[in-house]
Design a protein around this motif. Structure first.
Motif, PDB file in Angstrom:
ATOM      1  N   GLN A  15       0.828  -1.203   0.000  1.00 35.38           N
ATOM      2  CA  GLN A  15       0.000   0.000   0.000  1.00 35.38           C
ATOM      3  C   GLN A  15       0.870   1.265   0.000  1.00 35.38           C
ATOM      4  N   THR A 105      -6.285  -1.067  -7.423  1.00 38.03           N
ATOM      5  CA  THR A 105      -5.522  -2.153  -6.808  1.00 38.03           C
ATOM      6  C   THR A 105      -5.436  -1.953  -5.298  1.00 38.03           C
ATOM      7  N   PHE A 109      -7.040  -4.738  -2.974  1.00 39.76           N
ATOM      8  CA  PHE A 109      -6.107  -5.603  -2.265  1.00 39.76           C
ATOM      9  C   PHE A 109      -5.481  -4.969  -1.033  1.00 39.76           C
ATOM     10  N   ASP A 111      -5.244  -2.650   2.595  1.00 37.37           N
ATOM     11  CA  ASP A 111      -5.928  -2.608   3.880  1.00 37.37           C
ATOM     12  C   ASP A 111      -6.078  -1.140   4.261  1.00 37.37           C
TER      13      ASP A 111
END
Length: 123
Positions: A15, A105, A109, A111
């Motif tokens: 991330q 994305t 995917f 958090d």
């Protein structure tokens, strides 16, 4: 650090890498956007006027900015005879698509709850 350790580290910080990538892509896209506007003004004045005369730091309406964005998203720049305009238009288009792909994305995917920002109103 072995290869598996690097993969685990990258997966753990996916991330953060994605947000950094979004910033880099936005900077490149912004530079391309302004360069395209300047090239249109310099080499293809009639098209520049048709797309709303985009200027940096101007008091233009949203309609003018949207028409210039639509010029890029509809890929109308591909009809230009000037190679530099086509290349800068492609750069802007690719940056736009890449930012959306990376953002999707992260949303799918990533958090997003791991950043506890405490953005509550009231108590």
């Amino acid at each position: 650090m072995d290869q598996l350790g690097i993969v685990k580290l990258a997966a753990a910080h996916l991330q953060e890498f994605a947000f950094g990538l979004i910033i880099v892509i936005c900077v490149a896209g912004g530079l391309g956007y302004r360069s395209l506007a300047n090239c249109l003004k310099r080499y293809d004045t009639s098209t520049w006027e048709d797309v709303g005369r985009p200027e940096l730091f101007s008091k233009k309406s949203i309609k003018d900015e949207l028409s210039f964005s639509w010029y890029i998203l509809a890929r109308k720049y591909r009809k230009s005879e000037i190679r530099r305009i086509r290349v800068l238009g492609d750069l802007c288009f690719v940056c736009f698509v890449a930012v959306w792909l990376v953002a999707l994305t992260v949303m799918i995917f990533g958090d997003l709850g791991k950043y506890d920002l405490h953005l509550r109103f009231g108590n």
